[in-house]
Motif scaffolding. Structure first.
Motif, PDB file in Angstrom:
ATOM      1  N   HIS A 162       0.841  -1.198   0.000  1.00 62.62           N
ATOM      2  CA  HIS A 162       0.000   0.000   0.000  1.00 62.62           C
ATOM      3  C   HIS A 162       0.878   1.250   0.000  1.00 62.62           C
ATOM      4  CE1 HIS A 162      -2.840   2.831   2.427  1.00 62.62           C
ATOM      5  NE2 HIS A 162      -2.898   3.082   1.145  1.00 62.62           N
ATOM      6  N   LEU A 163       0.705   2.075  -1.024  1.00 57.91           N
ATOM      7  CA  LEU A 163       1.357   3.382  -1.080  1.00 57.91           C
ATOM      8  C   LEU A 163       0.283   4.418  -0.772  1.00 57.91           C
ATOM      9  CD1 LEU A 163       3.520   2.940  -4.293  1.00 57.91           C
ATOM     10  CD2 LEU A 163       4.062   2.310  -1.939  1.00 57.91           C
ATOM     11  N   PRO A 164       0.362   5.079   0.390  1.00 56.57           N
ATOM     12  CA  PRO A 164      -0.778   5.850   0.888  1.00 56.57           C
ATOM     13  C   PRO A 164      -0.927   7.224   0.239  1.00 56.57           C
ATOM     14  CG  PRO A 164       1.021   5.905   2.464  1.00 56.57           C
ATOM     15  CD  PRO A 164       1.446   4.964   1.384  1.00 56.57           C
ATOM     16  N   ALA A 187      -6.351   6.978 -13.198  1.00 59.02           N
ATOM     17  CA  ALA A 187      -7.220   6.864 -12.029  1.00 59.02           C
ATOM     18  C   ALA A 187      -7.408   8.218 -11.358  1.00 59.02           C
ATOM     19  CB  ALA A 187      -6.640   5.854 -11.041  1.00 59.02           C
ATOM     20  N   ALA A 188      -6.338   8.998 -11.289  1.00 57.10           N
ATOM     21  CA  ALA A 188      -6.429  10.334 -10.697  1.00 57.10           C
ATOM     22  C   ALA A 188      -7.330  11.235 -11.537  1.00 57.10           C
ATOM     23  CB  ALA A 188      -5.040  10.938 -10.562  1.00 57.10           C
ATOM     24  N   ALA A 189      -7.216  11.129 -12.855  1.00 54.52           N
ATOM     25  CA  ALA A 189      -8.035  11.957 -13.747  1.00 54.52           C
ATOM     26  C   ALA A 189      -9.510  11.637 -13.603  1.00 54.52           C
ATOM     27  CB  ALA A 189      -7.588  11.752 -15.192  1.00 54.52           C
ATOM     28  N   ASP A 193     -10.500   6.985  -5.670  1.00 57.47           N
ATOM     29  CA  ASP A 193      -9.927   7.016  -4.326  1.00 57.47           C
ATOM     30  C   ASP A 193      -8.706   6.110  -4.224  1.00 57.47           C
ATOM     31  OD1 ASP A 193     -12.123   8.628  -3.406  1.00 57.47           O
ATOM     32  OD2 ASP A 193     -13.326   6.795  -3.325  1.00 57.47           O
ATOM     33  N   ALA A 194      -8.713   5.048  -5.019  1.00 59.37           N
ATOM     34  CA  ALA A 194      -7.621   4.067  -4.983  1.00 59.37           C
ATOM     35  C   ALA A 194      -7.415   3.506  -6.371  1.00 59.37           C
ATOM     36  CB  ALA A 194      -7.931   2.944  -4.004  1.00 59.37           C
ATOM     37  N   TYR A 195      -6.226   2.961  -6.578  1.00 56.65           N
ATOM     38  CA  TYR A 195      -5.905   2.298  -7.837  1.00 56.65           C
ATOM     39  C   TYR A 195      -5.136   1.025  -7.537  1.00 56.65           C
ATOM     40  CZ  TYR A 195      -3.839   1.277 -12.361  1.00 56.65           C
ATOM     41  OH  TYR A 195      -3.449   0.626 -13.510  1.00 56.65           O
ATOM     42  N   ILE A 196      -5.518  -0.047  -8.215  1.00 55.31           N
ATOM     43  CA  ILE A 196      -4.908  -1.368  -8.029  1.00 55.31           C
ATOM     44  C   ILE A 196      -4.237  -1.790  -9.324  1.00 55.31           C
ATOM     45  CG2 ILE A 196      -5.373  -3.831  -7.660  1.00 55.31           C
ATOM     46  CD1 ILE A 196      -7.829  -2.961  -6.020  1.00 55.31           C
ATOM     47  N   LEU A 211      -0.744  12.714  -6.461  1.00 52.94           N
ATOM     48  CA  LEU A 211      -2.021  12.613  -7.175  1.00 52.94           C
ATOM     49  C   LEU A 211      -3.183  12.354  -6.219  1.00 52.94           C
ATOM     50  CD1 LEU A 211      -0.827  10.426 -10.192  1.00 52.94           C
ATOM     51  CD2 LEU A 211      -1.397  12.862 -10.244  1.00 52.94           C
ATOM     52  N   ASN A 212      -2.853  12.040  -4.971  1.00 54.28           N
ATOM     53  CA  ASN A 212      -3.842  11.743  -3.923  1.00 54.28           C
ATOM     54  C   ASN A 212      -4.735  10.556  -4.302  1.00 54.28           C
ATOM     55  OD1 ASN A 212      -4.993  12.034  -1.389  1.00 54.28           O
ATOM     56  ND2 ASN A 212      -6.485  13.567  -2.062  1.00 54.28           N
TER      57      ASN A 212
END
Length: 252
Positions: A162-164, A187-189, A193-196, A211-212
């Motif tokens: 997990h990279l927070p 995913a950021a665009a 909330d998360a990307y796998i 990119l949060n």
């Protein structure tokens, strides 16, 4: 027993293989027996998978990662030469489907991840793609990042890295199996909330922060062992032939 060419034609049509610009040829890569009694499927056409096909009397080895990738040297020597020599010597066909098997909405690796994680309301990760390679899905209920890490690790049987990011809850999840860590920008665009994905790079740590988007690396092999099994099961049912799956637990 089924004809090799009938199997290839069915797979090519089912996966719409001709519609993808890929890094390797999709479909038949090495031609063996004209008739197929048994298929062995594996994630990668390693020497171990080839030896398993020989031991199990398989006529066809179906994989996600085959040969003849763009940028590889042309000479068939060394490790790759040994693999190809073994397949030809034993008259075993090699069939590989890469991006078409990531993308397929039923048999694909991403479809399997969505099912395993019970993600709903699927949509493309890239709205401009006619046949999306990655997807977005939604959890039924939001989770904390810590709870989601435990959930993903348990469902995918892999200790996720997990990279927070700063977000305190996860519900909208982007995902693309294998070596698609750089799709975190997509995913950021899409305000995920998360990307796998499967693999992770040094740069991904900073991208997740800036990119949060919480990033979860769940293993290249671990995220891509489902598509070949789903496809080969469908082939078995379509042509009434035997199949098995070879698992070599690659931790990467």
């Amino acid at each position: 027993m089924a004809k090799l060419q009938d199997i290839i034609q069915w797979c090519d049509q089912t996966l719409a293989a001709a519609e993808f610009k890929d890094y390797a040829p999709n479909g038949l890569q090495i031609e063996g027996k004209a008739e197929v009694n048994k298929i062995l499927c594996a994630v990668t056409a390693s020497q171990g998978a080839i030896e398993a096909a020989i031991d199990q009397g398989a006529d066809l080895l179906l994989v996600h990662h085959g040969y003849f990738w763009k940028g590889e040297p042309y000479p068939i020597t060394g490790m790759r030469g040994q693999r190809i020599k073994t397949l030809i010597k034993n008259d075993i066909s090699l069939v590989g489907y890469h991006l078409p098997l990531d993308s397929h909405p039923t048999f694909g690796n991403n479809a399997a991840i969505a099912d395993l994680l019970e993600l709903e309301h699927l949509e493309p990760l890239d709205p401009n793609e006619r046949r999306p390679i990655g997807n977005i899905g939604y959890l039924k209920q939001p989770m904390s990042p810590e709870a989601f890490k435990a959930y993903v690790s348990e469902r995918l049987d892999y200790d996720a890295i997990h990279l927070p990011a700063d977000k305190t809850e996860i519900q909208k999840v982007g995902f693309c199996t294998g070596g698609a860590q750089d799709f975190i920008h997509k995913a950021a665009a899409q305000n995920c909330d998360a990307y796998i994905s499967g693999e992770v790079s040094e740069r991904t740590f900073y991208e997740a922060q800036e990119l949060n988007v919480h990033y979860f690396a769940c293993g290249h092999h671990a995220t891509e062992k489902y598509g070949v099994q789903r496809l080969t099961k469908a082939i078995s049912q379509q042509f009434n032939i035997e199949y098995s799956y070879f698992e070599l637990n690659n931790p990467i």
